[in-house]
Design an enzyme around this catalytic site. Structure first.
Site, PDB file in Angstrom:
ATOM      1  N   CYS A  67       0.779  -1.211  -0.082  1.00  0.00           N
ATOM      2  CA  CYS A  67      -0.164   0.000   0.262  1.00  0.00           C
ATOM      3  C   CYS A  67       0.801   0.844   0.175  1.00  0.00           C
ATOM      4  CB  CYS A  67      -1.057  -0.041   1.553  1.00  0.00           C
ATOM      5  SG  CYS A  67      -2.124   1.098   1.693  1.00  0.00           S
ATOM      6  N   CYS A  71       0.281   4.613   7.326  1.00  0.00           N
ATOM      7  CA  CYS A  71      -0.022   3.956   8.101  1.00  0.00           C
ATOM      8  C   CYS A  71       0.954   3.809   9.443  1.00  0.00           C
ATOM      9  CB  CYS A  71      -1.485   3.794   7.873  1.00  0.00           C
ATOM     10  SG  CYS A  71      -2.835   4.659   6.868  1.00  0.00           S
ATOM     11  N   CYS A  74       0.097  -0.099  10.234  1.00  0.00           N
ATOM     12  CA  CYS A  74      -0.817  -0.784   9.306  1.00  0.00           C
ATOM     13  C   CYS A  74       0.677  -2.091   8.604  1.00  0.00           C
ATOM     14  CB  CYS A  74      -0.695  -0.230   8.528  1.00  0.00           C
ATOM     15  SG  CYS A  74      -2.035  -1.675   7.275  1.00  0.00           S
ATOM     16  N   CYS A 114     -16.664  -8.583   4.909  1.00  0.00           N
ATOM     17  CA  CYS A 114     -16.511  -7.438   4.165  1.00  0.00           C
ATOM     18  C   CYS A 114     -15.007  -7.641   3.443  1.00  0.00           C
ATOM     19  CB  CYS A 114     -16.376  -6.330   6.082  1.00  0.00           C
ATOM     20  SG  CYS A 114     -15.642  -4.822   5.581  1.00  0.00           S
ATOM     21  N   CYS A 145     -20.454  -5.319   2.919  1.00  0.00           N
ATOM     22  CA  CYS A 145     -19.263  -4.230   3.589  1.00  0.00           C
ATOM     23  C   CYS A 145     -17.471  -3.908   2.345  1.00  0.00           C
ATOM     24  CB  CYS A 145     -19.244  -4.311   4.435  1.00  0.00           C
ATOM     25  SG  CYS A 145     -18.063  -3.215   4.998  1.00  0.00           S
ATOM     26  N   CYS A 205     -19.775   2.516   8.582  1.00  0.00           N
ATOM     27  CA  CYS A 205     -19.457   1.784   8.957  1.00  0.00           C
ATOM     28  C   CYS A 205     -17.344   2.899   9.792  1.00  0.00           C
ATOM     29  CB  CYS A 205     -18.933   0.537   8.828  1.00  0.00           C
ATOM     30  SG  CYS A 205     -17.489  -0.171  10.033  1.00  0.00           S
ATOM     31  N   ARG A 277     -18.351  -2.306  17.323  1.00  0.00           N
ATOM     32  CA  ARG A 277     -17.719  -3.690  17.135  1.00  0.00           C
ATOM     33  C   ARG A 277     -16.870  -4.008  18.077  1.00  0.00           C
ATOM     34  NH1 ARG A 277     -17.669  -4.000  11.244  1.00  0.00           N
ATOM     35  NH2 ARG A 277     -19.339  -4.001  12.257  1.00  0.00           N
TER      36      ARG A 277
END
Ligand code: SAM
Ligand code: DTB
Ligand code: SF4
Length: 330
Positions: A67, A71, A74, A114, A145, A205, A277
């Site tokens: 990616c 972040c 991550c 998801c 999702c 979400c 969640r």
């Protein structure tokens, strides 16, 4: 004899005039004695939900690693050079591969599927295949999702037209802390995508991560942002940081478990109608802590042996935990 008055002294609703949650009111909830906070949260929970029912979502990484974003938590960022953290960037899974996983999730009892992708956002060339995935998953009788990063104009509408129910896009921490964790996009970018998602008529979400070395004030700031979204998100994932070797947050001090449970309770009180969640990090949580999270108002989990790149409790273990706690899947 004096009765303790702690709960009734604290505000459990947003400010009467502004309709907004202030940081002071949220901080006051965090400051409640632990038992009072859990009691208040459970009371709120029972006003809006069946306290013995928990929604089950299964995750699949449809595009893993490589990616462009940085972040700090991550495993999938290409910026983190740590040997173990650097996952090879893979191609997007094919539609039949995704549908085969969704079928297994359905057979195991999940109600929502998801699909997550490790990129800044989808490119034009991905949209047709993404739509086919949504159509196929929905045809299996699952809610759909997707969590695909930042969206360009029109993409939320395209996904909605294919039958997408929810879009996951987290704010992750307070606006002040965000720039310390991520530099390749901004909090504003995240809010902009959340606005697009809402405008397209998708359910939202949106949640965050606890345990990234943030101060309680940052947790308060995150909850304030979530609670003041109008309308509030339908689903609020609270993740406990899963520390990943080779990422900047690799060795961060772990947070006391009570602070995580408090965060669930404060989310429940300030987001009374949202599904809260209990998300990443469950694999490392003792069952007793998970039980307290359910008591604090968590009523959704990720279900299935894997999250995106890290582990989750095995399905059989979760079935046994649900039996012990007399919980039923929704
Ligand atoms: N790339 C997309 C994005 O950033 O929105 C979607 C996938 S991203 C992995 C989704 C969310 O997973 C993040 O916003 C974060 O809340 C959570 N997450 C990622 N890595 C995590 C970790 N190591 N521990 C806890 N939560 C994590
Ligand atoms: C969310 O809030 N948590 C999920 C989902 N949304 C996409 C992701 C958790 C990821 C945990 C780390 C990993 O498995 O890579
Ligand atoms: Fe990881 Fe998503 Fe950030 Fe990419 S955008 S580094 S996948 S959290």
């Amino acid at each position: 004899m004096n009765q303790p008055q702690t709960i009734s002294l604290k505000r459990k609703t947003p400010h009467p005039q502004s309709g907004q949650w202030s940081r002071a009111d949220i901080a006051a909830l965090y400051d409640l004695p632990f038992n009072d906070l859990l009691y208040a949260a459970q009371e709120m929970h029972r006003e809006h939900f069946d306290a013995n029912k928990v929604q089950l979502s299964t995750l699949l990484s449809i595009k893993t690693g490589g990616c462009s974003e940085d972040c700090g938590y991550c495993s999938q960022s290409h910026h983190h050079e740590g040997a173990k953290a650097k996952l090879e960037g893979l191609e997007m899974l094919s539609v039949p591969e995704v549908l085969a996983s969704a079928k297994v999730a359905k057979e195991n009892g999940a109600s929502r599927f998801c699909m997550g992708a490790a990129w800044r956002g989808p490119k034009k060339k991905h949209i047709d295949e993404l739509k086919q995935m949504v159509i196929g998953v929905k045809a299996l009788g699952l809610e759909t999702c997707a969590t695909l990063g930042l969206l360009l104009d029109g993409q939320a509408e395209d996904l909605k037209a294919a039958g997408l129910d929810y879009y996951n896009h987290n704010l992750d921490t307070s606006p002040e802390k965000y720039g310390e964790i991520v530099t390749t996009h901004s909090y504003e970018d995240r809010l902009d995508t959340l606005g697009k998602v809402r405008k397209a008529g998708l359910s939202v979400c949106c949640g965050g991560i606890i345990g990234m070395g943030e101060a309680r004030e940052d947790r308060v700031g995150l909850i304030q942002q979530l609670a003041n979204l109008d309308p509030q998100p339908e689903s609020v994932p609270i993740n406990s940081l899963v520390p990943i070797d080779g990422t900047p947050l690799e060795g961060i001090d772990s947070l006391d478990w009570t602070e995580f449970v408090r965060t669930i309770a404060v989310a429940r009180i300030t987001l009374p109608k949202s599904y809260v969640r209990l998300s990443a990090g469950r694999g490392e949580m003792p069952e007793a802590m998970q039980a307290l999270c359910f008591l604090a108002g968590a009523n959704s989990i990720f279900y299935g042996d894997k999250l995106l790149t890290t582990g989750n409790p095995e399905v059989e273990r979760d079935k046994a935990l649900f039996a012990k706690l007399d919980l039923q899947p929704l």
